[in-house]
Write an enzyme that holds these catalytic residues in place. Structure first.
Site, short mmCIF file in Angstrom:
data_model
loop_
_atom_site.label_atom_id
_atom_site.label_comp_id
_atom_site.label_asym_id
_atom_site.label_seq_id
_atom_site.Cartn_x
_atom_site.Cartn_y
_atom_site.Cartn_z
N ASP A 24 -1.89 2.08 -2.05
CA ASP A 24 -1.51 3.42 -2.53
C ASP A 24 -1.96 3.80 -3.95
OD1 ASP A 24 0.01 2.64 -0.37
OD2 ASP A 24 1.92 2.92 -1.35
N GLU A 224 7.60 6.73 3.70
CA GLU A 224 7.23 6.10 2.44
C GLU A 224 6.52 7.11 1.55
OE1 GLU A 224 6.13 1.62 3.85
OE2 GLU A 224 4.52 3.06 4.05
C1 FRU Z 1 2.98 2.23 1.42
C2 FRU Z 1 3.76 1.06 0.84
C3 FRU Z 1 4.83 1.57 -0.08
C4 FRU Z 1 5.07 0.41 -0.98
C5 FRU Z 1 3.69 -0.15 -1.13
C6 FRU Z 1 3.66 -1.64 -1.32
O1 FRU Z 1 1.67 1.99 1.71
O2 FRU Z 1 4.30 0.29 1.89
O3 FRU Z 1 5.98 2.02 0.61
O4 FRU Z 1 5.63 0.79 -2.21
O5 FRU Z 1 2.97 0.21 0.02
O6 FRU Z 1 2.37 -2.08 -1.64
#
Ligand code: FRU
Length: 520
Positions: A24, A224
């Site tokens: 992300d 998320e």
């Molecule tokens: C989304 C996620 C988020 C989390 C991150 C961990 O892609 O699962 O929810 O903060 O990646 O790397």
């Protein structure tokens, strides 16, 4: 740049880290004439793990320079006791946090602390195994080095009542300054409940629950990486608020894995109220920000005005993301997208347009330019195009063809190709990557993706298509429909042709522009 970014599949105008795993985008912040891009990063490998915040900066959202790691997983190299999951960042102009010193304005990041082991923190707070909670850190040197707020982290210790048992699924704070109420607002996700929790604060340290949102529409997987922001509707006639939320799995119809949905509505500083036509009874469908398989965890820039709002997405998918055939890195970011709202068919829709300093990297004169009165059933050769191109393609919706497409990144015999086109019968844009090159690493990868697009008022269908070494991004119409898909074509698959199926396609206009690498 001294680093060689010339590997096969290395996007030439999309950001990717030199090496190792990325997911992300985090902490997108425009400050001091610099665009910051932090990102979920594993400094130690090409798989997910040791989650830290990597960092890159840009002056134009186009040319990126990778910076030292901003937040390194605590205990990295030994037993990791805290990872830095996704989050956001703000400029605390009035030093509400008190982190500023000697007249230096603090940048404050808010992120999810993920604790793989139970422990008692320096703040005295007891943490359970796999707990996720919201923490803050600050920087006094323009985002290069960060100090975690160990005296009190995590500042949001657990999910709101009565959801305390959801402490392993509570994450991804997006924080911003709400001018009307003169407060900080943060939206977080109660991932497994398909809910968002909104808090407010005066100092970025003490947070009060303000409201909850959801569940609505798509709920096929965890929610998320939420976003909450204001945009102009119909070029500023009025302003509306938008919530975006990643969902994984359970993305757009026809995809497997991750997707991003959005809601349009009103926000009063405490509560987001979706418009009636933005939620669907029985969760029949959803408003998808992108209808392709590879646009996730999209996040917006703080520090820009609502007229200038830009988001970047992770151009990958949890379904197969850890297996894509790139080395020594994995994952790239999407093209930055400018966001606004437009009333189309009586409904406020999200409009996205590529936002990069294109003039500097797109060749002024098209490498190929042609207008055809009529493309009869069959195909028309476009010849050889580059690996990194922008295509503007428009054609009449009043055609007798059932489908019209351009095949890009194709081999000379077209046994390998990626098709980007329009289905006149179902009024849908499609990307067909079934024969796009290496599709072997995941059984679901070789698929066709579709997103709805009504022809414009002028009776034309307009597609803007960005092709890089391992991706295709399509912006349709005004930008109300986008599709993003990774592809892994052979390096010599550079042919293109127009294909009209079931009849003729009228008034076809095609311009192909070469795009220069942004790494040089
Ligand atoms: C989304 C996620 C988020 C989390 C991150 C961990 O892609 O699962 O929810 O903060 O990646 O790397």
């Amino acid at each position: 740049s001294a680093f060689n970014y010339d590997q096969p599949y290395r996007g030439q105008y999309h950001f990717s880290p030199k090496e190792h795993w990325m997911n992300d985008p985090n902490g997108l912040l425009y400050h001091d004439e610099t665009y910051h891009l932090f990102f979920q990063y594993n400094p130690g490998g090409i798989q997910w793990g040791n989650m830290s915040w990597g960092h890159a900066t840009s002056k134009d959202l186009t040319h990126w320079e990778e910076q030292p790691i901003a937040l390194l997983a605590r205990g990295y190299g030994g037993n990791v006791t805290e990872m830095y999951f996704s989050g956001s960042a703000v400029v605390d102009v009035d030093n509400t946090s008190g982190f500023g010193k000697d007249g230096k304005i603090p940048l404050v990041a808010m992120y999810t602390s993920y604790y793989p082991v139970a422990q008692t923190l320096p703040s005295g707070k007891y943490i359970q195994e796999n707990q996720q909670a919201q923490s803050i850190a600050y920087s006094l040197d323009h985002g290069i080095s960060w100090t975690t707020y160990d005296a009190a982290n995590p500042v949001i210790y657990q999910p709101p009542t009565p959801y305390q048992e959801q402490y392993q699924n509570f994450r991804d704070p997006f924080v911003f300054w709400h001018e009307e109420s003169r407060k900080w607002v943060v939206v977080t996700s109660l991932a497994a409940l398909h809910k968002l929790a909104i808090y407010t604060s005066e100092n970025l340290k003490d947070w009060k629950l303000a409201s909850e949102f959801g569940p609505y529409n798509a709920q096929g997987g965890v929610w998320e990486c939420p976003g909450l922001f204001q945009l102009p509707l119909d070029k500023g006639k009025s302003m509306k608020w938008v919530i975006t939320s990643g969902i994984n799995p359970g993305g757009p119809p026809g995809t497997v894995g991750s997707g991003t949905q959005y809601f349009v509505g009103e926000f009063n500083g405490a509560t987001f109220t979706p418009d009636d036509d933005s939620v669907y009874p029985g969760n029949a469908t959803a408003n998808w920000m992108d209808w392709g398989p590879d646009f996730y965890a999209s996040a917006g820039y703080n520090g820009l005005t609502a007229d200038d709002f830009v988001q970047i997405g992770w151009m990958n998918n949890w379904q197969y993301g850890t297996n894509i055939p790139t080395t020594p890195w994995r994952s790239a970011m999407s093209i930055p997208r400018h966001l606004s709202l437009k009333t189309i068919g009586a409904k406020a829709l999200l409009i996205q347009q590529p936002q990069e300093a294109w003039s500097s990297i797109v060749k002024k004169h098209p490498a190929y330019s042609h207008t055809y009165k009529n493309i009869p059933k069959g195909s028309v050769d476009v010849g050889i195009t580059g690996e990194t191109i922008k295509l503007d393609l428009s054609f009449s919706a009043a055609s007798s063809a059932s489908k019209f497409a351009i095949a890009v990144r194709a081999s000379a015999d077209f046994t390998e190709q990626t098709l980007v086109g329009y289905d006149f019968v179902n009024k849908e844009i499609f990307i067909d990557r079934t024969k796009s090159g290496d599709v072997s690493f995941d059984t679901t990868f070789a698929s066709v993706y579709r997103g709805p697009l009504a022809p414009g008022n002028d009776g034309m269908v307009k597609l803007t298509i960005f092709v890089d070494r391992s991706s295709v991004e399509v912006f349709g119409g005004h930008g109300e429909t986008t599709l993003t898909a990774q592809i892994f074509p052979s390096s010599d698959a550079l042919h293109a042709r127009l294909v009209s199926t079931g009849g003729a396609t009228k008034k076809v206009d095609l311009n192909v522009y070469n795009v220069a690498s942004t790494w040089i």
